[in-house]
Design a protein around this motif. Structure first.
Motif, mmCIF file in Angstrom:
data_model
loop_
_atom_site.group_PDB
_atom_site.id
_atom_site.type_symbol
_atom_site.label_atom_id
_atom_site.label_comp_id
_atom_site.label_asym_id
_atom_site.label_seq_id
_atom_site.Cartn_x
_atom_site.Cartn_y
_atom_site.Cartn_z
ATOM 1 N N ALA A 122 5.266 -0.949 6.834
ATOM 2 C CA ALA A 122 5.391 -1.393 5.441
ATOM 3 C C ALA A 122 6.613 -2.267 5.244
ATOM 4 O O ALA A 122 7.670 -2.025 5.834
ATOM 5 N N ILE A 123 6.461 -3.299 4.432
ATOM 6 C CA ILE A 123 7.565 -4.139 3.986
ATOM 7 C C ILE A 123 7.646 -4.046 2.473
ATOM 8 O O ILE A 123 6.709 -3.591 1.805
ATOM 9 N N GLY A 124 8.783 -4.496 1.919
ATOM 10 C CA GLY A 124 8.966 -4.442 0.480
ATOM 11 C C GLY A 124 8.570 -5.734 -0.212
ATOM 12 O O GLY A 124 7.792 -6.538 0.325
ATOM 13 N N THR A 125 9.137 -5.934 -1.408
ATOM 14 C CA THR A 125 8.859 -7.134 -2.199
ATOM 15 C C THR A 125 10.130 -7.956 -2.385
ATOM 16 O O THR A 125 10.234 -8.747 -3.316
ATOM 17 N N ASP A 126 11.105 -7.778 -1.485
ATOM 18 C CA ASP A 126 12.379 -8.480 -1.587
ATOM 19 C C ASP A 126 12.352 -9.799 -0.817
ATOM 20 O O ASP A 126 11.320 -10.207 -0.281
ATOM 21 N N VAL A 127 13.499 -10.465 -0.744
ATOM 22 C CA VAL A 127 13.576 -11.769 -0.092
ATOM 23 C C VAL A 127 13.376 -11.681 1.425
ATOM 24 O O VAL A 127 13.062 -12.696 2.067
ATOM 25 N N PHE A 128 13.562 -10.497 2.005
ATOM 26 C CA PHE A 128 13.407 -10.348 3.445
ATOM 27 C C PHE A 128 11.942 -10.235 3.874
ATOM 28 O O PHE A 128 11.598 -10.512 5.023
ATOM 29 N N ALA A 129 11.079 -9.791 2.971
ATOM 30 C CA ALA A 129 9.705 -9.438 3.327
ATOM 31 C C ALA A 129 8.916 -10.576 3.981
ATOM 32 O O ALA A 129 8.257 -10.365 5.006
ATOM 33 N N GLY B 112 14.280 1.942 3.217
ATOM 34 C CA GLY B 112 13.552 1.090 2.283
ATOM 35 C C GLY B 112 12.052 1.354 2.320
ATOM 36 O O GLY B 112 11.600 2.500 2.227
ATOM 37 N N ALA B 113 11.271 0.287 2.480
ATOM 38 C CA ALA B 113 9.808 0.402 2.456
ATOM 39 C C ALA B 113 9.269 1.307 3.554
ATOM 40 O O ALA B 113 8.179 1.880 3.407
ATOM 41 N N ASN B 114 10.009 1.459 4.641
ATOM 42 C CA ASN B 114 9.534 2.325 5.725
ATOM 43 C C ASN B 114 9.312 3.757 5.261
ATOM 44 O O ASN B 114 8.443 4.455 5.780
ATOM 45 N N THR B 115 10.100 4.194 4.275
ATOM 46 C CA THR B 115 9.966 5.569 3.788
ATOM 47 C C THR B 115 8.690 5.768 2.985
ATOM 48 O O THR B 115 8.307 6.904 2.696
ATOM 49 N N ALA B 116 8.035 4.655 2.610
ATOM 50 C CA ALA B 116 6.781 4.754 1.846
ATOM 51 C C ALA B 116 5.567 5.000 2.738
ATOM 52 O O ALA B 116 4.452 5.181 2.237
ATOM 53 N N GLY C 70 2.168 -12.974 17.622
ATOM 54 C CA GLY C 70 0.787 -12.619 17.925
ATOM 55 C C GLY C 70 0.381 -11.215 17.533
ATOM 56 O O GLY C 70 -0.690 -10.740 17.936
ATOM 57 N N VAL C 71 1.221 -10.533 16.740
ATOM 58 C CA VAL C 71 0.908 -9.167 16.321
ATOM 59 C C VAL C 71 -0.055 -9.204 15.131
ATOM 60 O O VAL C 71 0.142 -9.949 14.167
ATOM 61 N N ASP C 72 -1.083 -8.388 15.191
ATOM 62 C CA ASP C 72 -2.057 -8.256 14.103
ATOM 63 C C ASP C 72 -1.400 -7.467 12.962
ATOM 64 O O ASP C 72 -0.986 -6.324 13.152
ATOM 65 N N THR C 73 -1.312 -8.070 11.768
ATOM 66 C CA THR C 73 -0.653 -7.431 10.627
ATOM 67 C C THR C 73 -1.642 -6.935 9.571
ATOM 68 O O THR C 73 -1.261 -6.713 8.422
ATOM 69 N N THR C 74 -2.887 -6.741 9.977
ATOM 70 C CA THR C 74 -3.894 -6.245 9.031
ATOM 71 C C THR C 74 -3.443 -4.950 8.367
ATOM 72 O O THR C 74 -3.723 -4.715 7.181
ATOM 73 N N CYS C 75 -2.753 -4.095 9.127
ATOM 74 C CA CYS C 75 -2.330 -2.781 8.623
ATOM 75 C C CYS C 75 -0.880 -2.771 8.128
ATOM 76 O O CYS C 75 -0.311 -1.699 7.914
ATOM 77 N N LEU C 76 -0.283 -3.945 7.947
ATOM 78 C CA LEU C 76 1.068 -4.021 7.383
ATOM 79 C C LEU C 76 0.938 -4.041 5.868
ATOM 80 O O LEU C 76 0.446 -4.999 5.282
ATOM 81 N N ARG C 77 1.382 -2.973 5.223
ATOM 82 C CA ARG C 77 1.245 -2.879 3.769
ATOM 83 C C ARG C 77 2.525 -3.351 3.063
ATOM 84 O O ARG C 77 3.618 -3.330 3.633
ATOM 85 N N THR C 78 2.373 -3.778 1.818
ATOM 86 C CA THR C 78 3.502 -4.181 0.984
ATOM 87 C C THR C 78 3.678 -3.162 -0.129
ATOM 88 O O THR C 78 2.715 -2.825 -0.822
ATOM 89 N N VAL C 79 4.909 -2.669 -0.288
ATOM 90 C CA VAL C 79 5.213 -1.696 -1.335
ATOM 91 C C VAL C 79 6.338 -2.233 -2.209
ATOM 92 O O VAL C 79 7.192 -2.989 -1.752
ATOM 93 N N GLU C 80 6.320 -1.861 -3.466
ATOM 94 C CA GLU C 80 7.317 -2.337 -4.405
ATOM 95 C C GLU C 80 8.709 -1.851 -4.018
ATOM 96 O O GLU C 80 8.904 -0.680 -3.697
#
Length: 287
Positions: free
Chosen positions: A62-69, A113-117, A80-90
Protein backbone atom coordinates in the motif's frame (compact mmCIF):
# COMPACT_ATOMS: atom_id res chain seq x y z
CA UNK A 1 15.25 -22.52 -16.64
CA UNK A 2 11.56 -21.61 -16.31
CA UNK A 3 10.70 -18.12 -15.13
CA UNK A 4 9.30 -18.25 -11.58
CA UNK A 5 6.26 -16.27 -10.48
CA UNK A 6 6.96 -14.53 -7.18
CA UNK A 7 4.50 -12.68 -4.96
CA UNK A 8 5.98 -10.26 -2.43
CA UNK A 9 3.86 -9.04 0.46
CA UNK A 10 5.47 -6.16 2.29
CA UNK A 11 6.31 -2.54 2.88
CA UNK A 12 7.14 0.28 0.50
CA UNK A 13 8.71 3.50 1.78
CA UNK A 14 10.42 6.63 0.62
CA UNK A 15 13.94 6.50 2.06
CA UNK A 16 15.33 9.86 3.20
CA UNK A 17 19.07 9.19 3.10
CA UNK A 18 21.74 11.38 4.71
CA UNK A 19 25.44 10.60 4.35
CA UNK A 20 27.95 11.66 7.00
CA UNK A 21 31.50 10.83 8.09
CA UNK A 22 30.37 9.49 11.46
CA UNK A 23 26.86 8.67 12.62
CA UNK A 24 25.88 10.94 15.54
CA UNK A 25 25.87 9.76 19.13
CA UNK A 26 22.78 10.51 21.27
CA UNK A 27 22.42 14.29 21.60
CA UNK A 28 25.20 14.99 19.10
CA UNK A 29 24.91 17.11 15.95
CA UNK A 30 27.18 16.31 13.00
CA UNK A 31 27.52 17.73 9.51
CA UNK A 32 26.41 15.58 6.60
CA UNK A 33 27.89 15.16 3.14
CA UNK A 34 24.72 14.75 1.09
CA UNK A 35 20.99 14.05 1.14
CA UNK A 36 18.84 12.10 -1.31
CA UNK A 37 15.37 10.55 -1.49
CA UNK A 38 15.28 6.98 -2.79
CA UNK A 39 12.27 4.61 -2.93
CA UNK A 40 12.74 1.68 -0.55
CA UNK A 41 11.00 -0.46 2.05
CA UNK A 42 11.89 -4.10 2.63
CA UNK A 43 8.97 -5.44 0.61
CA UNK A 44 9.45 -3.15 -2.36
CA UNK A 45 13.21 -3.74 -2.37
CA UNK A 46 12.69 -7.52 -2.43
CA UNK A 47 10.09 -7.27 -5.19
CA UNK A 48 12.34 -5.06 -7.32
CA UNK A 49 15.29 -7.39 -6.68
CA UNK A 50 13.27 -10.43 -7.75
CA UNK A 51 11.99 -8.72 -10.88
CA UNK A 52 15.37 -7.34 -11.93
CA UNK A 53 16.90 -10.77 -11.29
CA UNK A 54 14.57 -12.33 -13.84
CA UNK A 55 11.31 -13.35 -12.16
CA UNK A 56 7.73 -12.42 -12.90
CA UNK A 57 6.95 -10.48 -9.75
CA UNK A 58 3.79 -9.13 -8.13
CA UNK A 59 3.86 -6.69 -5.21
CA UNK A 60 1.16 -6.75 -2.53
CA UNK A 61 1.30 -3.54 -0.51
CA UNK A 62 0.00 0.00 0.00
CA UNK A 63 1.00 3.58 -0.73
CA UNK A 64 -0.58 6.79 0.52
CA UNK A 65 -1.94 9.91 -1.16
CA UNK A 66 1.09 12.13 -0.46
CA UNK A 67 3.75 13.55 -2.78
CA UNK A 68 5.87 10.39 -2.46
CA UNK A 69 3.19 7.99 -3.72
CA UNK A 70 3.56 8.49 -7.52
CA UNK A 71 7.32 7.91 -7.37
CA UNK A 72 6.90 4.83 -5.19
CA UNK A 73 4.51 3.28 -7.71
CA UNK A 74 6.74 4.28 -10.62
CA UNK A 75 9.89 2.62 -9.27
CA UNK A 76 8.04 -0.70 -9.13
CA UNK A 77 6.66 -0.47 -12.65
CA UNK A 78 10.00 0.72 -14.04
CA UNK A 79 11.55 -2.45 -12.65
CA UNK A 80 8.88 -4.66 -14.23
CA UNK A 81 6.95 -5.38 -11.03
CA UNK A 82 3.21 -6.02 -11.45
CA UNK A 83 1.38 -3.43 -9.28
CA UNK A 84 -2.15 -4.77 -9.76
CA UNK A 85 -2.29 -5.50 -6.01
CA UNK A 86 -0.71 -2.20 -4.90
CA UNK A 87 -3.51 -0.35 -3.12
CA UNK A 88 -3.77 3.37 -2.36
CA UNK A 89 -4.97 4.49 1.07
CA UNK A 90 -5.70 7.97 2.35
CA UNK A 91 -2.79 9.57 4.21
CA UNK A 92 1.02 9.42 4.14
CA UNK A 93 3.09 6.72 2.52
CA UNK A 94 5.71 4.90 4.57
CA UNK A 95 9.02 6.67 5.09
CA UNK A 96 12.44 5.68 6.41
CA UNK A 97 15.02 8.10 7.75
CA UNK A 98 18.49 6.66 7.08
CA UNK A 99 21.94 7.85 8.13
CA UNK A 100 24.88 6.28 6.28
CA UNK A 101 28.48 6.78 7.44
CA UNK A 102 31.68 6.65 5.40
CA UNK A 103 32.14 2.93 6.11
CA UNK A 104 28.76 2.19 4.49
CA UNK A 105 27.04 1.24 7.76
CA UNK A 106 23.66 2.75 8.58
CA UNK A 107 20.99 3.55 11.16
CA UNK A 108 17.34 3.46 10.07
CA UNK A 109 14.07 4.77 11.55
CA UNK A 110 10.91 3.56 9.78
CA UNK A 111 7.46 5.18 10.00
CA UNK A 112 4.90 2.73 8.59
CA UNK A 113 2.32 5.14 7.13
CA UNK A 114 0.22 3.38 4.49
CA UNK A 115 1.95 0.07 5.22
CA UNK A 116 0.03 -0.16 8.49
CA UNK A 117 -3.23 -0.17 6.50
CA UNK A 118 -2.44 -3.65 5.11
CA UNK A 119 -4.74 -5.20 7.67
CA UNK A 120 -6.34 -7.74 5.35
CA UNK A 121 -5.85 -9.56 2.06
CA UNK A 122 -8.04 -8.75 -0.90
CA UNK A 123 -9.39 -11.35 -3.31
CA UNK A 124 -6.72 -10.24 -5.78
CA UNK A 125 -4.03 -10.69 -3.12
CA UNK A 126 -5.21 -14.22 -2.34
CA UNK A 127 -5.34 -15.12 -6.02
CA UNK A 128 -1.78 -13.83 -6.55
CA UNK A 129 -0.44 -15.83 -3.61
CA UNK A 130 -2.15 -19.04 -4.72
CA UNK A 131 -0.82 -18.68 -8.27
CA UNK A 132 2.75 -17.87 -7.25
CA UNK A 133 5.65 -20.29 -7.10
CA UNK A 134 7.11 -18.37 -4.15
CA UNK A 135 5.67 -15.98 -1.56
CA UNK A 136 8.19 -13.62 0.05
CA UNK A 137 7.27 -11.82 3.29
CA UNK A 138 8.89 -9.63 5.94
CA UNK A 139 7.48 -8.08 9.12
CA UNK A 140 7.07 -4.37 8.29
CA UNK A 141 3.35 -4.85 7.60
CA UNK A 142 0.72 -6.01 10.15
CA UNK A 143 1.56 -9.44 11.50
CA UNK A 144 -1.98 -10.78 11.16
CA UNK A 145 -1.85 -10.12 7.41
CA UNK A 146 1.52 -11.82 7.06
CA UNK A 147 0.20 -14.82 8.99
CA UNK A 148 -2.87 -15.06 6.75
CA UNK A 149 -0.73 -14.83 3.62
CA UNK A 150 1.68 -17.51 4.80
CA UNK A 151 -1.20 -19.84 5.68
CA UNK A 152 -2.85 -19.27 2.30
CA UNK A 153 0.43 -19.97 0.51
CA UNK A 154 0.93 -23.18 2.49
CA UNK A 155 -2.55 -24.41 1.57
CA UNK A 156 -1.84 -23.79 -2.14
CA UNK A 157 1.68 -25.31 -2.15
CA UNK A 158 3.36 -21.95 -2.71
CA UNK A 159 6.88 -21.94 -1.27
CA UNK A 160 7.13 -19.46 1.62
CA UNK A 161 10.31 -17.43 2.14
CA UNK A 162 10.17 -15.33 5.31
CA UNK A 163 12.61 -12.60 6.25
CA UNK A 164 11.53 -12.15 9.92
CA UNK A 165 12.65 -8.54 10.22
CA UNK A 166 12.18 -6.56 12.36
CA UNK A 167 12.43 -9.49 14.76
CA UNK A 168 9.34 -10.13 16.87
CA UNK A 169 7.49 -13.04 18.43
CA UNK A 170 5.76 -15.26 15.87
CA UNK A 171 3.37 -18.12 16.51
CA UNK A 172 4.47 -21.72 16.11
CA UNK A 173 1.76 -22.11 13.46
CA UNK A 174 3.31 -19.37 11.35
CA UNK A 175 6.81 -20.85 11.67
CA UNK A 176 5.46 -24.27 10.73
CA UNK A 177 4.23 -22.87 7.40
CA UNK A 178 7.58 -21.27 6.50
CA UNK A 179 9.78 -23.19 4.07
CA UNK A 180 12.81 -20.86 4.09
CA UNK A 181 13.85 -18.32 6.72
CA UNK A 182 16.36 -15.65 5.69
CA UNK A 183 18.05 -13.91 8.65
CA UNK A 184 21.23 -12.01 9.43
CA UNK A 185 23.56 -13.12 12.22
CA UNK A 186 21.92 -10.88 14.82
CA UNK A 187 18.44 -12.12 13.95
CA UNK A 188 19.67 -15.72 13.99
CA UNK A 189 21.05 -15.30 17.51
CA UNK A 190 17.89 -13.57 18.71
CA UNK A 191 15.53 -16.21 17.30
CA UNK A 192 17.66 -19.14 18.43
CA UNK A 193 15.98 -22.54 18.58
CA UNK A 194 12.71 -21.38 17.00
CA UNK A 195 14.49 -21.56 13.63
CA UNK A 196 14.75 -25.33 14.13
CA UNK A 197 11.09 -25.47 13.08
CA UNK A 198 12.01 -24.22 9.59
CA UNK A 199 13.29 -26.74 7.01
CA UNK A 200 15.71 -24.30 5.37
CA UNK A 201 17.51 -21.47 7.18
CA UNK A 202 19.73 -19.02 5.32
CA UNK A 203 21.96 -16.73 7.39
CA UNK A 204 23.51 -13.74 5.66
CA UNK A 205 27.08 -13.03 6.78
CA UNK A 206 27.75 -9.62 5.27
CA UNK A 207 31.03 -9.53 3.39
CA UNK A 208 31.55 -13.22 4.23
CA UNK A 209 28.59 -14.38 2.10
CA UNK A 210 25.82 -16.60 3.44
CA UNK A 211 25.24 -19.97 5.11
CA UNK A 212 22.45 -22.51 4.48
CA UNK A 213 21.17 -25.16 6.88
CA UNK A 214 18.95 -27.78 5.28
CA UNK A 215 16.39 -30.23 6.69
CA UNK A 216 19.10 -32.82 7.27
CA UNK A 217 21.17 -30.38 9.33
CA UNK A 218 23.93 -30.08 6.73
CA UNK A 219 25.51 -26.63 6.33
CA UNK A 220 26.77 -24.96 3.16
CA UNK A 221 28.59 -21.60 3.12
CA UNK A 222 28.90 -19.48 -0.03
CA UNK A 223 31.04 -16.36 -0.37
CA UNK A 224 30.21 -13.35 -2.50
CA UNK A 225 32.40 -11.24 -4.78
CA UNK A 226 34.69 -8.62 -3.24
CA UNK A 227 33.33 -5.11 -3.89
CA UNK A 228 33.91 -1.55 -2.69
CA UNK A 229 31.10 -0.90 -0.21
CA UNK A 230 29.30 2.43 -0.46
CA UNK A 231 25.98 1.74 1.31
CA UNK A 232 24.66 -1.50 2.81
CA UNK A 233 21.03 -0.29 2.84
CA UNK A 234 18.86 -2.82 1.00
CA UNK A 235 21.63 -5.37 0.46
CA UNK A 236 19.84 -7.98 2.57
CA UNK A 237 16.59 -7.31 0.73
CA UNK A 238 18.36 -7.70 -2.61
CA UNK A 239 19.80 -11.00 -1.39
CA UNK A 240 16.35 -12.26 -0.38
CA UNK A 241 14.67 -11.29 -3.65
CA UNK A 242 17.43 -12.87 -5.72
CA UNK A 243 17.37 -16.00 -3.56
CA UNK A 244 13.67 -16.46 -4.31
CA UNK A 245 14.34 -16.29 -8.06
CA UNK A 246 16.77 -19.22 -8.04
CA UNK A 247 15.42 -21.21 -5.08
CA UNK A 248 13.88 -23.91 -7.29
CA UNK A 249 17.37 -24.67 -8.64
CA UNK A 250 18.59 -25.69 -5.20
CA UNK A 251 20.03 -23.87 -2.18
CA UNK A 252 23.66 -23.85 -3.37
CA UNK A 253 22.81 -22.27 -6.73
CA UNK A 254 20.38 -19.85 -5.11
CA UNK A 255 22.95 -18.75 -2.52
CA UNK A 256 25.63 -18.07 -5.10
CA UNK A 257 23.22 -15.98 -7.17
CA UNK A 258 21.90 -14.13 -4.10
CA UNK A 259 25.38 -13.41 -2.71
CA UNK A 260 26.42 -11.86 -6.01
CA UNK A 261 23.26 -9.73 -6.12
CA UNK A 262 23.59 -8.64 -2.48
CA UNK A 263 27.22 -7.67 -2.92
CA UNK A 264 26.46 -5.56 -5.99
CA UNK A 265 23.70 -3.78 -4.05
CA UNK A 266 26.28 -2.30 -1.67
CA UNK A 267 28.16 -0.45 -4.42
CA UNK A 268 25.65 2.42 -4.92
CA UNK A 269 23.95 4.81 -2.50
CA UNK A 270 20.27 4.11 -1.87
CA UNK A 271 18.35 0.85 -1.72
CA UNK A 272 16.32 0.63 -4.94
CA UNK A 273 18.91 2.53 -6.97
CA UNK A 274 21.55 -0.07 -6.09
CA UNK A 275 19.58 -3.24 -6.83
CA UNK A 276 21.29 -5.00 -9.77
CA UNK A 277 19.74 -6.45 -12.93
CA UNK A 278 20.17 -10.07 -13.96
CA UNK A 279 22.80 -9.23 -16.58
CA UNK A 280 24.96 -7.58 -13.90
CA UNK A 281 24.59 -10.56 -11.56
CA UNK A 282 25.39 -13.07 -14.31
CA UNK A 283 28.46 -11.05 -15.32
CA UNK A 284 29.84 -11.23 -11.78
CA UNK A 285 29.18 -14.96 -11.53
CA UNK A 286 31.01 -15.57 -14.82
CA UNK A 287 34.20 -13.90 -13.59
Amino acid sequence: MTTPLIAVLGSINMDLVTTTAIRPAPGETVLGHDFTMVPGGKGANQAIAASRAGAKTMFLGAIGTDVFAPRLRAVLTESGVDTTCLRTVEGPSGIATIVVDDSGENNIIVVGGANTAMTDLSTADLTAIAAADVLVCQLETPLATVTAAVHHAHVHDTTVILNPSPVQHLSDELWDHVDVAVVNTGESEHLGGVLDRVPHVVVTLGADGARHRGPDGAHTTVTGPVVEVVDTTGAGDTFTGALAVRWAQGPATALRFACAAGSLATTTLGASAAIPWRTDIDAVLEQ
